[in-house]
Design an enzyme around this catalytic site. Sequence first.
Site, PDB file in Angstrom:
ATOM      1  CG  HIS A  34      -1.124  -0.884   1.342  1.00 27.60           C
ATOM      2  ND1 HIS A  34      -2.718  -1.538   0.668  1.00 27.60           N
ATOM      3  CD2 HIS A  34      -1.111  -2.858   2.690  1.00 27.60           C
ATOM      4  CE1 HIS A  34      -3.457  -2.807   1.237  1.00 27.60           C
ATOM      5  NE2 HIS A  34      -2.541  -3.060   2.578  1.00 27.60           N
ATOM      6  CE1 TYR A  50      -5.042   2.987   7.967  1.00 29.57           C
ATOM      7  CE2 TYR A  50      -7.321   1.245   7.949  1.00 29.57           C
ATOM      8  CZ  TYR A  50      -5.714   1.630   7.207  1.00 29.57           C
ATOM      9  OH  TYR A  50      -5.738   1.074   5.720  1.00 29.57           O
ATOM     10  CB  THR A  78      -9.989   0.404   4.413  1.00 36.98           C
ATOM     11  OG1 THR A  78      -9.133   0.902   5.462  1.00 36.98           O
ATOM     12  CG2 THR A  78     -10.228  -0.276   3.399  1.00 36.98           C
ATOM     13  NE  ARG A 125      -8.080  -5.005   0.009  1.00 39.59           N
ATOM     14  CZ  ARG A 125      -7.374  -4.757   1.447  1.00 39.59           C
ATOM     15  NH1 ARG A 125      -7.697  -3.514   1.475  1.00 39.59           N
ATOM     16  NH2 ARG A 125      -6.680  -5.365   1.892  1.00 39.59           N
ATOM     17  CG  ASP A 251       0.107  -6.521   4.814  1.00 40.99           C
ATOM     18  OD1 ASP A 251      -0.479  -5.410   3.965  1.00 40.99           O
ATOM     19  OD2 ASP A 251      -0.756  -6.663   5.609  1.00 40.99           O
TER      20      ASP A 251
HETATM   21  C1  0GY Z   1      -3.922  -5.409   4.059  1.00 46.99           C
HETATM   22  C2  0GY Z   1      -5.179  -5.590   5.585  1.00 46.99           C
HETATM   23  C3  0GY Z   1      -5.286  -4.792   6.398  1.00 46.99           C
HETATM   24  C4  0GY Z   1      -5.435  -3.443   6.331  1.00 46.99           C
HETATM   25  C5  0GY Z   1      -6.348  -2.671   5.131  1.00 46.99           C
HETATM   26  O1  0GY Z   1      -6.914  -1.634   3.672  1.00 46.99           O
HETATM   27  C6  0GY Z   1      -6.375  -1.750   4.174  1.00 46.99           C
HETATM   28  O2  0GY Z   1      -6.150  -0.861   5.265  1.00 46.99           O
HETATM   29  O3  0GY Z   1      -5.736  -3.526   4.415  1.00 46.99           O
HETATM   30  C7  0GY Z   1      -6.089  -4.858   7.788  1.00 46.99           C
HETATM   31  O4  0GY Z   1      -5.619  -3.915   8.441  1.00 46.99           O
HETATM   32  O5  0GY Z   1      -5.974  -6.416   8.237  1.00 46.99           O
HETATM   33  O6  0GY Z   1      -4.515  -5.994   3.752  1.00 46.99           O
HETATM   34  O7  0GY Z   1      -3.305  -5.002   4.892  1.00 46.99           O
END
Ligand code: 0GY
Length: 303
Positions: A34, A50, A78, A125, A251
């Site tokens: 990300h 968050y 997210t 997604r 990740d």
């Molecule tokens: C991941 C996991 C998380 C978060 C997100 O998009 C996101 O906020 O993917 C998580 O907190 O499990 O897949 O990186």
Amino acid sequence: MSQFTTDKDWLNWCPNPVKPDFKLPAGAIDAHCHVFGPGAQFPFAKERKYTPCDASRNQLFALRDYLGFERNVIVQATCHGADNSALLDALVHSNGKAKGIATVKPTVTDEELQAMDFAGVRGVRFNFVKRLVDALPFDSLEKIAERIKPLGWHIVIYFEAQDLAEYYDFFTSLPVTVVVDHMGRPDVSKSVTGSEFDLFIKLLNDNPNFWSKVSCPERISLSGPDNYTDVIPFARRVVETFPDRVLWGTDWPHPNMKSHMPDDGKLVNFIPKIAPTTELQQKLLVDNPLNLYWPELSVKTKK
Ligand code: 0GY
């Protein structure tokens, strides 16, 4: 200066990972990572659950080069909601070395989809993890699926193991390739051949359009920092049963890791434990993500 205050319990990504002992095969792709902001340039979404630290595209690209990856697949986080600006900025500045997974609303226009496609987006997604999002209703998701299908995009789904039975019929009705994040977040205190993980295996077994990321031992493990041995049997079962439909990613920058922050170099060292042969490693890290994200570069031999 960013107007955002990082969550008090937020753990920043590891600034100085070890150089991995495991040498990645040439052309390896980090297929789940990300970018966060930077918040001053790409504000976080109002509806976010968050507020992270910044994690910029240039920091991601530096990590890619340091670990020995060739390319990235960047997944919209997210905290940015359906504003894909930071993701698109990363894609267009990647020199063709990154593809993306966006988050869109059913109201997205064809022009917006075309522009995303041009920048390198190859999927959307659908997130069902309640602590991260208020998931859209199925009919909205179905509309999005129909809109992205003509572009040849796929859908990435994120859910936790205990919810798979509830969503199973919806998932299997999706009309395109579907990639599951982190093996559907198995509960590794249960048996690898128990009914819960068997349902996940059945999902992939009965539906050849389903793929799985075998990433995130640090999230799934119950055994603590740098010791993710409890995840190995789960990941190996998926890799060995579906060698042509698995992907791996760091990740980075590891959103919401509260127990510890993994060292990305050590995560790379974990790969041979879940993909023990060079053939499996080549598929997991190179051939499969190339087939899905850079088919124009793929040298897949036709059977
Ligand atoms: C991941 C996991 C998380 C978060 C997100 O998009 C996101 O906020 O993917 C998580 O907190 O499990 O897949 O990186």
